[in-house]
Design an enzyme around this catalytic site. Structure first.
Site, PDB file in Angstrom:
ATOM      1  N   CYS A 111       0.718  -0.995   0.291  1.00 15.41           N
ATOM      2  CA  CYS A 111       0.088   0.336   0.123  1.00 15.41           C
ATOM      3  C   CYS A 111       1.018   1.178   0.078  1.00 15.41           C
ATOM      4  O   CYS A 111       1.982   1.123   1.160  1.00 15.41           O
ATOM      5  CB  CYS A 111      -0.246   0.292   1.116  1.00 15.41           C
ATOM      6  SG  CYS A 111      -1.489   1.229   1.704  1.00 15.41           S
ATOM      7  N   GLU A 146       9.069  -2.153 -11.772  1.00 12.20           N
ATOM      8  CA  GLU A 146       7.774  -1.908 -11.903  1.00 12.20           C
ATOM      9  C   GLU A 146       6.602  -1.404 -10.866  1.00 12.20           C
ATOM     10  O   GLU A 146       5.613  -2.334 -10.885  1.00 12.20           O
ATOM     11  CB  GLU A 146       7.147  -2.604 -12.489  1.00 12.20           C
ATOM     12  CG  GLU A 146       8.202  -3.790 -13.471  1.00 12.20           C
ATOM     13  CD  GLU A 146       8.031  -4.890 -14.813  1.00 12.20           C
ATOM     14  OE1 GLU A 146       7.133  -6.040 -13.754  1.00 12.20           O
ATOM     15  OE2 GLU A 146       8.217  -4.817 -16.073  1.00 12.20           O
ATOM     16  N   CYS A 151      -4.232   0.451  -4.796  1.00 12.80           N
ATOM     17  CA  CYS A 151      -5.096   0.583  -3.259  1.00 12.80           C
ATOM     18  C   CYS A 151      -6.088   1.067  -3.338  1.00 12.80           C
ATOM     19  O   CYS A 151      -6.062   2.384  -3.153  1.00 12.80           O
ATOM     20  CB  CYS A 151      -3.495   0.524  -2.663  1.00 12.80           C
ATOM     21  SG  CYS A 151      -4.319  -0.333  -0.807  1.00 12.80           S
ATOM     22  N   GLU A 304      14.501  -3.833 -19.124  1.00  8.81           N
ATOM     23  CA  GLU A 304      14.537  -5.676 -19.361  1.00  8.81           C
ATOM     24  C   GLU A 304      14.257  -5.551 -20.537  1.00  8.81           C
ATOM     25  O   GLU A 304      13.175  -5.272 -21.556  1.00  8.81           O
ATOM     26  CB  GLU A 304      13.736  -5.903 -18.055  1.00  8.81           C
ATOM     27  CG  GLU A 304      14.432  -6.303 -16.525  1.00  8.81           C
ATOM     28  CD  GLU A 304      12.929  -6.545 -16.154  1.00  8.81           C
ATOM     29  OE1 GLU A 304      12.138  -7.125 -16.189  1.00  8.81           O
ATOM     30  OE2 GLU A 304      12.772  -5.996 -15.085  1.00  8.81           O
ATOM     31  N   GLU A 352       8.763 -18.322 -12.410  1.00 14.07           N
ATOM     32  CA  GLU A 352       9.562 -17.800 -14.032  1.00 14.07           C
ATOM     33  C   GLU A 352      10.527 -18.587 -14.194  1.00 14.07           C
ATOM     34  O   GLU A 352      11.661 -18.249 -14.735  1.00 14.07           O
ATOM     35  CB  GLU A 352      10.233 -16.357 -13.288  1.00 14.07           C
ATOM     36  CG  GLU A 352       9.102 -15.750 -13.372  1.00 14.07           C
ATOM     37  CD  GLU A 352       9.493 -14.013 -13.096  1.00 14.07           C
ATOM     38  OE1 GLU A 352      10.914 -13.420 -12.512  1.00 14.07           O
ATOM     39  OE2 GLU A 352       8.725 -12.727 -13.049  1.00 14.07           O
ATOM     40  N   LYS A 353      10.235 -20.205 -13.557  1.00 20.98           N
ATOM     41  CA  LYS A 353      12.326 -21.121 -13.586  1.00 20.98           C
ATOM     42  C   LYS A 353      11.613 -21.653 -15.590  1.00 20.98           C
ATOM     43  O   LYS A 353      12.339 -21.687 -16.012  1.00 20.98           O
ATOM     44  CB  LYS A 353      12.074 -22.079 -12.951  1.00 20.98           C
ATOM     45  CG  LYS A 353      10.479 -22.857 -13.624  1.00 20.98           C
ATOM     46  CD  LYS A 353      10.435 -24.564 -12.984  1.00 20.98           C
ATOM     47  CE  LYS A 353       9.604 -25.745 -12.989  1.00 20.98           C
ATOM     48  NZ  LYS A 353       8.375 -24.994 -13.370  1.00 20.98           N
ATOM     49  N   TYR A 354      10.359 -21.252 -16.776  1.00 22.46           N
ATOM     50  CA  TYR A 354      11.183 -20.898 -17.476  1.00 22.46           C
ATOM     51  C   TYR A 354      10.985 -19.982 -18.513  1.00 22.46           C
ATOM     52  O   TYR A 354      11.021 -19.906 -19.699  1.00 22.46           O
ATOM     53  CB  TYR A 354       9.531 -21.671 -18.282  1.00 22.46           C
ATOM     54  CG  TYR A 354       9.218 -23.247 -17.857  1.00 22.46           C
ATOM     55  CD1 TYR A 354      10.305 -23.782 -17.730  1.00 22.46           C
ATOM     56  CD2 TYR A 354       8.114 -24.013 -18.000  1.00 22.46           C
ATOM     57  CE1 TYR A 354      10.515 -24.911 -17.812  1.00 22.46           C
ATOM     58  CE2 TYR A 354       7.810 -25.115 -16.427  1.00 22.46           C
ATOM     59  CZ  TYR A 354       8.595 -26.106 -17.604  1.00 22.46           C
ATOM     60  OH  TYR A 354       8.599 -26.743 -17.012  1.00 22.46           O
ATOM     61  N   HIS A 355      11.348 -18.224 -17.544  1.00 24.36           N
ATOM     62  CA  HIS A 355      11.452 -17.692 -18.424  1.00 24.36           C
ATOM     63  C   HIS A 355      13.098 -17.957 -18.990  1.00 24.36           C
ATOM     64  O   HIS A 355      13.593 -17.946 -18.091  1.00 24.36           O
ATOM     65  CB  HIS A 355      11.630 -16.053 -16.872  1.00 24.36           C
ATOM     66  CG  HIS A 355      11.589 -14.994 -17.298  1.00 24.36           C
ATOM     67  ND1 HIS A 355      12.538 -14.510 -18.516  1.00 24.36           N
ATOM     68  CD2 HIS A 355      10.202 -14.339 -17.987  1.00 24.36           C
ATOM     69  CE1 HIS A 355      11.967 -13.473 -19.456  1.00 24.36           C
ATOM     70  NE2 HIS A 355      10.849 -13.013 -18.506  1.00 24.36           N
TER      71      HIS A 355
HETATM   72  C1  GLA Z   1       8.628  -7.582 -14.868  1.00 20.53           C
HETATM   73  C2  GLA Z   1       9.954  -7.756 -14.563  1.00 20.53           C
HETATM   74  C3  GLA Z   1      11.270  -8.619 -13.980  1.00 20.53           C
HETATM   75  C4  GLA Z   1       9.963 -10.068 -14.239  1.00 20.53           C
HETATM   76  C5  GLA Z   1      10.236 -10.167 -15.607  1.00 20.53           C
HETATM   77  C6  GLA Z   1       9.554 -11.398 -16.577  1.00 20.53           C
HETATM   78  O1  GLA Z   1       9.592  -7.269 -15.794  1.00 20.53           O
HETATM   79  O2  GLA Z   1      10.583  -6.656 -13.397  1.00 20.53           O
HETATM   80  O3  GLA Z   1      10.349  -9.256 -12.062  1.00 20.53           O
HETATM   81  O4  GLA Z   1       9.271 -11.027 -13.664  1.00 20.53           O
HETATM   82  O5  GLA Z   1       8.936  -9.047 -15.971  1.00 20.53           O
HETATM   83  O6  GLA Z   1       9.553 -11.548 -17.712  1.00 20.53           O
HETATM   84 ZN    ZN Z   2      -3.974   1.409   0.530  1.00 20.17          ZN
END
Ligand code: GLA
Ligand code: ZN
Length: 668
Positions: A111, A146, A151, A304, A352-355
């Site tokens: 929050c 990000e 909230c 990213e 995210e193991k498959y990322h």
């Molecule tokens: C976002 C997040 C990362 C990761 C990627 C995966 O951009 O910042 O921590 O989770 O997505 O795509």
């Molecule tokens: Zn709040």
């Protein structure tokens, strides 16, 4: 480190024993990785209990990076809460749109109005800065991660009321701005004001509100509340570190946060690009140009991108051979001075193991993805510093306005099918594919450098924008606006004038009626000898000085103008009264650009993207990107050297680009 485009990505060695770090650094050297984003999700490690801090792992990560000659973008790590924190201070957990107070879990869900969160997050940021401000590896600060969402808790309700008092001053002003006499909503006490949610003003979700004014103000408030978290962390850093640049990673055209309100507080912009694989290349390009526009055209970081696949979508396609390379050069072409990945080593467990990652679970350097990453690393190293700090010399501006985006999409009528991003993208795409460099800018920007200003679906006209657009046309420029522009003021109250409100004098038209139809209803449009189609919304335009350029083909308004041009001063005001198909938008935009000689030399090649950057020493670079799976055969428009191959190209001679090929031409 010799100056060059920074290359690397998110790195989470705290998930691994130190033997793995040795392998990591060997592989980083092989891939040309010089920059590590560290500590993004390490709060539960660095502060395992309220009074216990432990930086031993982070110390070793940074020391090791420095020893290997790599720089670190150091995160404050405040985007994912440690479990003890959420347990001890339940207020830090968000209350969602449906009014449910969440419990511990997930991330990006604190929050923003919680005093406990603010105190602990700034405490962590301050301690990190105190410890690492002078660290030789430190390149930049990465606050949180990000920021987003919203909230609706009681703390946020109180903070919202305080924000409203500051913005509006009196309840009378609030009642007036929100037009509360409608449906008997006149507030007589600040405490009566509730956050607009499923429990209050909304039905069917966040886009359906009884009072756009309330919902608009809540989005602005939430933007500012989260921004307050960022600036508080930044201030905590600045106590110990006066000059290392501070950023946070944005998400491009992300609706919930008005990044233009954030931009002045960042030292540089950075963003995470995850375009759907079937999106045209102008989609990520729009994100790049929007992010470049945040800091007045200064270079940004691509914080990213995936080297291969994402994981969070239902279906996660693989980037084809060459796609990563062209996407990276595209970012550089649009102003990126850093190209970073999520992620350097794949996580072993969790969601995210498959990322995709530069280094997969097997730790190999002979995978296709690793080889492509390493080849790109070599290319970026060879290019050196020539693009660093380079600017884009755009003469075309596209106005991007979060308030208009919100107002359009939370309004009942005329059509829920009109989507802001689609309309903006159509005009952006048309200008880019015609070869124009485009600055995607806030409505407050100084418009004097521009010959062409595109204002698609600019629903709200605020401040002195109308006069500034008139000034563009008066001195010979062209302004283009579309359907559903200039309908309302900053509170989404309709202008008490003819449509399009304050833009009427510039556009020389009057609109009394508009017809919204389902997607399958098509209007044939005639523009001279050119024919295209239009959908969704058909405004009925009465010229008041403007000349009809295109007309509707059917229904009771057949033959009336769908596209108009108005001579204004030494320039022109164009109006497009309907959602033309892409061919139609291309046609109109090319006519506007042609008047200013802004059609690029390769505009005839649909798949070839061009972008210009001018380095601080005046070196002019033209990026050519062939987005097709076939080679592109061009004729060079200038004599130049391709900095990626060292080869000379002669003006008027053939110039070929491989499938997904890139050239970086330095003109002679
Ligand atoms: C976002 C997040 C990362 C990761 C990627 C995966 O951009 O910042 O921590 O989770 O997505 O795509
Ligand atoms: Zn709040």
């Amino acid at each position: 480190m010799t100056p060059k485009i920074l290359y690397g990505g998110d790195y989470n060695p705290e998930q691994w024993p130190e033997e793995v770090w040795d392998a990591d650094h060997r592989l980083f050297t092989g891939a040309g990785v010089d920059t590590l984003t560290v500590g993004v999700f390490s709060w539960s490690l660095t502060q395992p209990a309220e009074d216990t801090y432990d930086f031993t792992v982070l110390d070793r990560v940074l020391d090791r990076a420095a020893a290997e000659g790599r720089g670190v973008c150091l995160a404050t790590g405040t985007a994912a809460l440690p479990p003890w924190l959420a347990k001890k201070y339940p207020e830090v957990n968000r209350t969602d749109f449906e009014g449910r107070r969440h419990r511990y879990g997930q991330r990006h869900n604190f929050c923003p109005s919680s005093p406990a969160y603010r105190r602990l997050a700034t405490g962590m940021a301050g301690r990190l800065a105190e410890r690492y401000a002078e660290h030789p590896a430190l390149l930049a600060w990465h606050v949180n991660n990000e920021y987003g969402g919203a909230c609706y808790c009681d703390l946020c309700a109180t903070a919202f009321r305080g924000w409203l008092r500051e913005r509006h001053g009196t309840l009378d002003a609030v009642n007036d701005a929100w037009w509360t006499t409608f449906w008997s909503h006149r507030y007589t006490d600040w405490d009566q004001i509730e956050p607009p949610s499923a429990l209050t003003e909304h039905w069917r979700g966040p886009d359906h509100t009884a009072f756009q004014g309330i919902t608009l103000d809540y989005q602005r408030f939430m933007t500012d509340a989260l921004l307050g978290c960022f600036t508080a962390e930044k201030e905590a850093i600045r106590v110990h570190d006066e000059d290392t640049p501070v950023t946070t990673n944005f998400m491009g055209a992300y609706r919930p946060l008005d990044y233009h309100r954030w931009a002045p507080h960042l030292d540089f912009a950075s963003w995470d690009s995850y375009p759907p694989l079937d999106a045209p290349p102008t989609r990520p390009a729009l994100g790049h140009d929007l992010m470049r526009g945040l800091k007045d055209g200064a270079p940004f970081w691509l914080m990213e991108q995936t080297p291969s696949t994402t994981a969070c979508r239902d279906v996660n396609p693989l980037r084809r051979p060459g796609e990563l390379r062209i996407a990276t050069w595209q970012a550089v072409a649009h102003g990126a001075d850093a190209a970073l990945y999520f992620q350097l080593r794949a996580s072993r467990g969790a969601c995210e193991k498959y990322h995709g990652a530069v280094i997969g679970h097997a730790g190999r350097d002979d995978t296709r993805v690793f080889r492509e990453v390493a080849a790109l690393g070599r290319e970026l190293a060879e290019l050196g510093d020539v693009t660093l700090g380079a600017r884009t010399p755009s003469r075309t501006a596209l106005l991007f306005d979060w308030d208009s985006w919100w107002a359009l999409e939370i309004s009942d009528g005329p059509s829920r099918l009109v989507r802001y991003q689609d309309a903006v993208h159509a005009y952006y795409r048309a200008a880019r594919e015609a070869g124009a460099d485009v600055d995607v800018v806030p409505v407050t920007v100084d418009l004097t450098p521009y010959d062409v200003v595109l204002a698609p679906v600019l629903h709200l006209v605020k401040g002195d924008l109308a006069e500034r657009l008139e000034a563009v046309a008066r001195r010979g420029g062209s302004v283009l606006a579309t359907f559903l522009s200039a309908r309302s003021d900053e509170h989404d109250r309709a202008f008490l004038t003819d449509v399009p409100g304050p833009l009427s004098p510039l556009l020389g038209i009057r609109v009394d009626e508009w017809d919204a139809r389902p997607e399958d209803v098509v209007q044939p449009i005639t523009i001279g000898d050119f024919r295209c189609e239009a959908r969704l919304l058909f405004e009925i335009v009465q010229p008041r000085g403007a000349e009809p350029v295109g007309t509707y083909g059917t229904d009771f308004y057949a033959g009336t103008p769908a596209v108009t041009r108005h001579a204004f001063g030494a320039g022109e005001g164009w109006y497009v009264a309907t959602a033309l198909d892409q061919r139609g938008v291309d046609h109109v935009v090319r006519r506007v650009l042609a008047r200013h000689d802004l059609i690029g030399p390769y505009a005839g090649h649909a798949t070839v993207e061009t972008a210009t950057r001018v380095a601080p020493d005046g070196t002019r670079l033209l990026f050519l990107l062939n987005h097709a799976a076939d080679p592109a055969h061009l004729t060079a428009h200038t004599t130049a050297t391709d900095l990626l191959t060292g080869k000379r190209v002669e003006r008027g001679e053939p110039l070929s680009l491989d499938p997904l090929g890139v050239a970086v031409l330095r003109a002679e």
